[in-house]
Design a protein around this motif. Sequence first.
Motif, PDB file in Angstrom:
ATOM      1  N   ASP A   1       0.831  -1.204   0.000  1.00  0.00           N
ATOM      2  CA  ASP A   1       0.000   0.000   0.000  1.00  0.00           C
ATOM      3  C   ASP A   1       0.866   1.255   0.000  1.00  0.00           C
ATOM      4  N   ALA A   2       1.919   1.268   0.849  1.00  0.00           N
ATOM      5  CA  ALA A   2       2.805   2.436   0.907  1.00  0.00           C
ATOM      6  C   ALA A   2       3.590   2.598  -0.395  1.00  0.00           C
ATOM      7  N   LEU A   3       4.064   1.497  -0.977  1.00  0.00           N
ATOM      8  CA  LEU A   3       4.834   1.583  -2.217  1.00  0.00           C
ATOM      9  C   LEU A   3       3.969   2.079  -3.380  1.00  0.00           C
ATOM     10  N   ILE A   4       2.760   1.568  -3.476  1.00  0.00           N
ATOM     11  CA  ILE A   4       1.860   2.014  -4.553  1.00  0.00           C
ATOM     12  C   ILE A   4       1.559   3.498  -4.415  1.00  0.00           C
ATOM     13  N   PHE A   5       1.400   3.971  -3.184  1.00  0.00           N
ATOM     14  CA  PHE A   5       1.130   5.396  -2.972  1.00  0.00           C
ATOM     15  C   PHE A   5       2.302   6.259  -3.432  1.00  0.00           C
ATOM     16  N   LEU A   6       3.518   5.870  -3.092  1.00  0.00           N
ATOM     17  CA  LEU A   6       4.686   6.654  -3.490  1.00  0.00           C
ATOM     18  C   LEU A   6       4.850   6.682  -5.005  1.00  0.00           C
ATOM     19  N   HIS A   7       4.689   5.552  -5.646  1.00  0.00           N
ATOM     20  CA  HIS A   7       4.846   5.508  -7.102  1.00  0.00           C
ATOM     21  C   HIS A   7       3.741   6.285  -7.803  1.00  0.00           C
ATOM     22  N   SER A   8       2.559   6.326  -7.214  1.00  0.00           N
ATOM     23  CA  SER A   8       1.477   7.117  -7.819  1.00  0.00           C
ATOM     24  C   SER A   8       1.771   8.609  -7.788  1.00  0.00           C
ATOM     25  N   LYS A   9       2.631   9.025  -6.869  1.00  0.00           N
ATOM     26  CA  LYS A   9       3.017  10.433  -6.767  1.00  0.00           C
ATOM     27  C   LYS A   9       4.290  10.749  -7.541  1.00  0.00           C
ATOM     28  N   GLY A  10       4.833   9.763  -8.253  1.00  0.00           N
ATOM     29  CA  GLY A  10       6.051   9.990  -9.016  1.00  0.00           C
ATOM     30  C   GLY A  10       7.323   9.893  -8.198  1.00  0.00           C
ATOM     31  N   TYR A  11       7.277   9.206  -7.068  1.00  0.00           N
ATOM     32  CA  TYR A  11       8.445   9.076  -6.195  1.00  0.00           C
ATOM     33  C   TYR A  11       8.712   7.595  -5.967  1.00  0.00           C
ATOM     34  N   ALA A  12       9.942   7.179  -6.168  1.00  0.00           N
ATOM     35  CA  ALA A  12      10.330   5.778  -5.982  1.00  0.00           C
ATOM     36  C   ALA A  12      10.954   5.593  -4.604  1.00  0.00           C
TER      37      ALA A  12
END
Length: 644
Positions: free
Chosen positions: A310-321
């Motif tokens: 959940d946390a990883l998907i949120f970061l990638h959705s914001k353009g941050y890896a």
Amino acid sequence: MAIFASRYERKLPIDDTEAISCEIATVEEVDGHTEYLLRVQRGNSCWNVLHRYNDFNKLHQSLRISGIDLPLPGKRIFGNMRPDFIAERKEALQVYINTILMNPILASSLPAKRFVDPESYSQSFHDHALQNALLCLRNDTVWALGATMGAIGWRLRKHYFKVTTKPPEKSSNKLVKSGSQTQQSKHFASGSNGGSHSISIDAGSVDPNAEMVAEWLEYGPDKYVEEKEMNGVLKSLMGLQHPHIESIVLAANTENGCLFIRKFHKHGTLKDVLCMATPKNPFLSKYGNPKGRTALSMKQVATYGKQILDALIFLHSKGYAYGHLHSGNIVIVDDCVKLLDVENHLLGVPAFYRPFFVQHSKIHAIETIDVYCFGHVLFEMAMGYPLQESVVRQITECPEALKSLLESILSKEACKAGLPTLDQLMGHRFFTQYATESASSAEKPHFKLSLNAKELLRQAAVKSENRLRDEQKSVKNQKRIVRVQELMSSEEEKRKSKQKAKLEHKQSKLKQQGSLQASNGRLSLVAATAVASTSAAAVGGSGGGGVGLSTADSFNRSDSTPEEPPILAGHKTHTTIGGQTARQELPSSSSGAVGASVERQTSTPNMASEDAEAGEDDEPTRSALLESICKFNRGSLRKVRSND
């Protein structure tokens, strides 16, 4: 201040996770002692280092804290300069250094790095970190730097310090906020002094009973965001809110690195829980050889894994890896996962699992890296121990759903064909079967990046992916060279063993030939003796003026000189030449006197090595010829005058 007087020579960033190989090339004698020349290679760079046995012993003492049994050869007082002893010690030291460099925990330690690369790791990283941390907090009115916490982490260029809140300054010229304002709002203070920039949260918004820690980290080789743009991205990270991401209290940066202040969790990270370790102990003693290990239940594995996704998907959705997922960057608070070090991607430092995914050319995108690291974390939570290889060989003692999930990420086939996406992992049946729904958090996810910041992060990600691809190509070429060398060495060994077997076969043939010649000579001698005795009896019994032969006059001699013995008169000989027997009667000598009968065996000449193989076919002919020569008696030959 005097502490800022010492200068720190900044070099090009080094990837501390890059694999290092070491070979003891030669041994030299310098000033009465032995020194070993080490040829060290990291990537395309190669250099030589000289070390004595005492240097190996000092390294061994530094690594004893890990609890790992290392095969260091013992010290010897007498006879330590003998060539055979030096050769044996060289091989033993090679095994010792290979054992260290093949262990991920030992190879990443500062003593091991300084041993193989003293030029790059000889400076004091702690003093450098202390200088920059004091520089970042020099004008901060909230936080004061405390004592160092030691090497509790695996990174050589990351240092941990205790921090405390400063007492409020008594000054009538400064405005003071009320308590309600301090508790309800976050105040961002941005300023610069001496090349440092800081962004912080008011101390009133932090739990007063919480223990805080300051982390100083140098920039890594994948840092592509300029310092002038760094401040804006750090401010966005300060505003990041997510129930499964640990928030940052303070962020400050200089030209060398960044300082972050966040909450310190006394029970430690997920790795501390799995290894049953004390969080504040040194990294080598905690994880080198843990005294105990424990695994999580399937329910916990599925629940925590779903929260991480959940946390990883949120970061990638914001353009941050994220890019730095491992069990040491995860804390569990009330059955809730919180990710640490979310800023590492911005600083460009290498990932914990980089030595593993650098071996697979399909794993180079930022999302794929997070998926691969997630597979390693999932494996460690389920098994209780980390996976020591880049791929999993066999998975046992786990449910079929978890086995299917791990194989889709960590199997050799998956790493070659391609890994699933984060969204595909979230929909896997393992999480639907075992995961429980976490309680809804009052903290709503929030992370806002400007368009300029997103573009900078995208360009930085592309550059880091390109560097990873280049390194993967280099690793692939290196593996190809090693395979070719192994193939050539195996072919050379086969050729040498074949030549050795052929030589041994030829030598055995020569030995057999020599034994056959010796036995044939002995048989010919016995036959000649029998013929001589028979001839003597015949001559003595004929009565034709013959005289009996005495024992002293009749003897057998084996000689290689072409000396002609006397031949009995009137003796018939049977000469075998070329397989045919010729019968000949020899006339008596004119003197009538019978000399001593001498039977002689002529020794055969030695055979050349190239004629050894052909000698077996001619052996019967040669034996017959030898026997005929030995039986031939010239005593009864008649002397012929020249005028006849």
